[in-house]
Design a protein around this motif. Structure first.
Motif, PDB file in Angstrom:
ATOM      1  N   VAL A  59      47.865  45.767  53.691  1.00 38.88           N
ATOM      2  CA  VAL A  59      48.816  46.703  53.088  1.00 38.88           C
ATOM      3  C   VAL A  59      48.138  47.484  51.960  1.00 38.88           C
ATOM      4  O   VAL A  59      48.267  48.712  51.869  1.00 38.88           O
ATOM      5  CB  VAL A  59      50.078  45.973  52.571  1.00 38.88           C
ATOM      6  N   ILE A  60      47.382  46.796  51.131  1.00 37.59           N
ATOM      7  CA  ILE A  60      46.660  47.469  50.044  1.00 37.59           C
ATOM      8  C   ILE A  60      45.660  48.469  50.625  1.00 37.59           C
ATOM      9  O   ILE A  60      45.591  49.621  50.177  1.00 37.59           O
ATOM     10  CB  ILE A  60      45.943  46.430  49.144  1.00 37.59           C
ATOM     11  N   ALA A  61      44.901  48.035  51.626  1.00 32.23           N
ATOM     12  CA  ALA A  61      43.917  48.932  52.257  1.00 32.23           C
ATOM     13  C   ALA A  61      44.618  50.129  52.897  1.00 32.23           C
ATOM     14  O   ALA A  61      44.146  51.269  52.785  1.00 32.23           O
ATOM     15  CB  ALA A  61      43.107  48.172  53.306  1.00 32.23           C
ATOM     16  N   ARG A  62      45.741  49.910  53.529  1.00 37.88           N
ATOM     17  CA  ARG A  62      46.498  50.993  54.174  1.00 37.88           C
ATOM     18  C   ARG A  62      46.976  52.008  53.141  1.00 37.88           C
ATOM     19  O   ARG A  62      46.896  53.206  53.340  1.00 37.88           O
ATOM     20  CB  ARG A  62      47.642  50.372  54.972  1.00 37.88           C
ATOM     21  N   HIS A  63      47.465  51.516  52.012  1.00 40.80           N
ATOM     22  CA  HIS A  63      47.939  52.427  50.964  1.00 40.80           C
ATOM     23  C   HIS A  63      46.778  53.169  50.300  1.00 40.80           C
ATOM     24  O   HIS A  63      46.926  54.323  49.902  1.00 40.80           O
ATOM     25  CB  HIS A  63      48.759  51.676  49.914  1.00 40.80           C
ATOM     26  N   ARG A  64      45.655  52.520  50.197  1.00 37.32           N
ATOM     27  CA  ARG A  64      44.516  53.136  49.524  1.00 37.32           C
ATOM     28  C   ARG A  64      43.779  54.130  50.419  1.00 37.32           C
ATOM     29  O   ARG A  64      43.382  55.193  49.971  1.00 37.32           O
ATOM     30  CB  ARG A  64      43.565  52.031  49.056  1.00 37.32           C
ATOM     31  N   TRP A  65      43.585  53.762  51.704  1.00 36.70           N
ATOM     32  CA  TRP A  65      42.754  54.577  52.594  1.00 36.70           C
ATOM     33  C   TRP A  65      43.499  55.116  53.813  1.00 36.70           C
ATOM     34  O   TRP A  65      42.891  55.700  54.699  1.00 36.70           O
ATOM     35  CB  TRP A  65      41.521  53.788  53.028  1.00 36.70           C
ATOM     36  N   GLY A  66      44.788  54.878  53.899  1.00 35.38           N
ATOM     37  CA  GLY A  66      45.573  55.415  55.008  1.00 35.38           C
ATOM     38  C   GLY A  66      45.344  54.659  56.309  1.00 35.38           C
ATOM     39  O   GLY A  66      44.848  53.525  56.323  1.00 35.38           O
ATOM     40  N   LEU A  67      45.706  55.316  57.406  1.00 35.48           N
ATOM     41  CA  LEU A  67      45.564  54.693  58.732  1.00 35.48           C
ATOM     42  C   LEU A  67      44.115  54.402  59.069  1.00 35.48           C
ATOM     43  O   LEU A  67      43.835  53.531  59.903  1.00 35.48           O
ATOM     44  CB  LEU A  67      46.192  55.595  59.796  1.00 35.48           C
ATOM     45  N   ARG A  68      43.204  55.077  58.421  1.00 31.49           N
ATOM     46  CA  ARG A  68      41.771  54.832  58.622  1.00 31.49           C
ATOM     47  C   ARG A  68      41.443  53.356  58.343  1.00 31.49           C
ATOM     48  O   ARG A  68      40.633  52.749  59.034  1.00 31.49           O
ATOM     49  CB  ARG A  68      41.005  55.787  57.700  1.00 31.49           C
ATOM     50  N   ALA A  69      42.098  52.757  57.325  1.00 35.23           N
ATOM     51  CA  ALA A  69      41.862  51.346  57.003  1.00 35.23           C
ATOM     52  C   ALA A  69      42.265  50.442  58.165  1.00 35.23           C
ATOM     53  O   ALA A  69      41.560  49.481  58.485  1.00 35.23           O
ATOM     54  CB  ALA A  69      42.634  50.963  55.740  1.00 35.23           C
ATOM     55  N   LEU A  70      43.392  50.764  58.810  1.00 36.15           N
ATOM     56  CA  LEU A  70      43.827  49.953  59.951  1.00 36.15           C
ATOM     57  C   LEU A  70      42.903  50.162  61.141  1.00 36.15           C
ATOM     58  O   LEU A  70      42.619  49.215  61.888  1.00 36.15           O
ATOM     59  CB  LEU A  70      45.277  50.280  60.306  1.00 36.15           C
ATOM     60  N   ALA A  71      42.407  51.377  61.330  1.00 31.60           N
ATOM     61  CA  ALA A  71      41.450  51.641  62.408  1.00 31.60           C
ATOM     62  C   ALA A  71      40.169  50.840  62.174  1.00 31.60           C
ATOM     63  O   ALA A  71      39.595  50.279  63.115  1.00 31.60           O
ATOM     64  CB  ALA A  71      41.150  53.133  62.494  1.00 31.60           C
ATOM     65  N   ILE A  72      39.739  50.758  60.932  1.00 34.91           N
ATOM     66  CA  ILE A  72      38.546  49.967  60.603  1.00 34.91           C
ATOM     67  C   ILE A  72      38.805  48.489  60.867  1.00 34.91           C
ATOM     68  O   ILE A  72      37.940  47.782  61.392  1.00 34.91           O
ATOM     69  CB  ILE A  72      38.115  50.226  59.142  1.00 34.91           C
ATOM     70  N   ALA A  73      40.000  48.017  60.526  1.00 37.80           N
ATOM     71  CA  ALA A  73      40.350  46.614  60.788  1.00 37.80           C
ATOM     72  C   ALA A  73      40.329  46.324  62.281  1.00 37.80           C
ATOM     73  O   ALA A  73      39.821  45.283  62.723  1.00 37.80           O
ATOM     74  CB  ALA A  73      41.714  46.284  60.187  1.00 37.80           C
TER      75      ALA A  73
END
Length: 181
Positions: free
Chosen positions: A89-103
């Motif tokens: 959630v923190i990564a998503r808020h900080r970097w957007g959907l790109r964070a979830l794509a990286i995950a």
């Protein structure tokens, strides 16, 4: 607050399930013997089984993941995902959907690495790594991604559009899995 609520929801029922899985077989033996039947005493879980199950770490050990009750392996995974969720959630808020794509990409890379590196039988060795929080992060992050997209689109689509989206996802899943049976 999040972790406190999660712990309350998962830990006590899980510990009750563990106690039930340990005590029920012994109780049934006593009952059968009192009724004049024959029954063999069931082995008590080892100290390592108890420790790994109480700490939700049993999924990390080939010798203990199914030591008390094989179906409880999912509780270890659930606890891992509860711990990973706030980070996502923190990564998503900080970097957007790109964070979830990286995950998702990290989880896919991890699963491929596991398939290549793990020696021995695929089950349970590869299964245990693939069933870990990082191994299942792909599905978890993809679910968060889908939820984000639906929440963004719900204003534009309205209730009927969101219902259509949900029907599309369910229909796609059913179509994709129809050949598996």
């Amino acid at each position: 607050v999040y972790l406190k609520r999660r712990m309350r929801r998962i830990v006590l029922p899980y510990y009750a399930a563990l106690a039930f899985a340990i005590v029920l077989p012994q109780t049934l033996v006593v009952l059968m013997r009192l009724l004049g039947g024959e029954a063999s005493w069931q082995p008590w879980p080892s100290a390592a089984d108890l420790f790994t199950h109480v700490t939700f770490t049993h999924l990390f050990f080939v010798d203990h993941w199914d030591g008390i009750n094989g179906s409880l392996w999912t509780m270890s995974l659930e606890m891992q995902l509860y711990l990973l969720f706030p980070l996502l959630v923190i990564a998503r808020h900080r970097w957007g959907l790109r964070a979830l794509a990286i995950a998702v990409a990290a989880a896919v890379t991890f699963r491929i690495g596991v398939a290549v590196a793990i020696e021995g039988p695929r089950f349970p060795n590869e299964f245990l790594w693939a069933a870990s929080g990082i191994g299942r992060l792909m599905e978890f992050a993809a679910g968060m991604w889908a939820a984000t997209l639906v929440f963004r689109a719900r204003r534009e689509l309205g209730r009927l559009g969101v219902a259509g989206l949900v029907a599309l996802v369910i229909g796609s899943y059913l179509a994709a899995t129809a050949g598996w049976q």
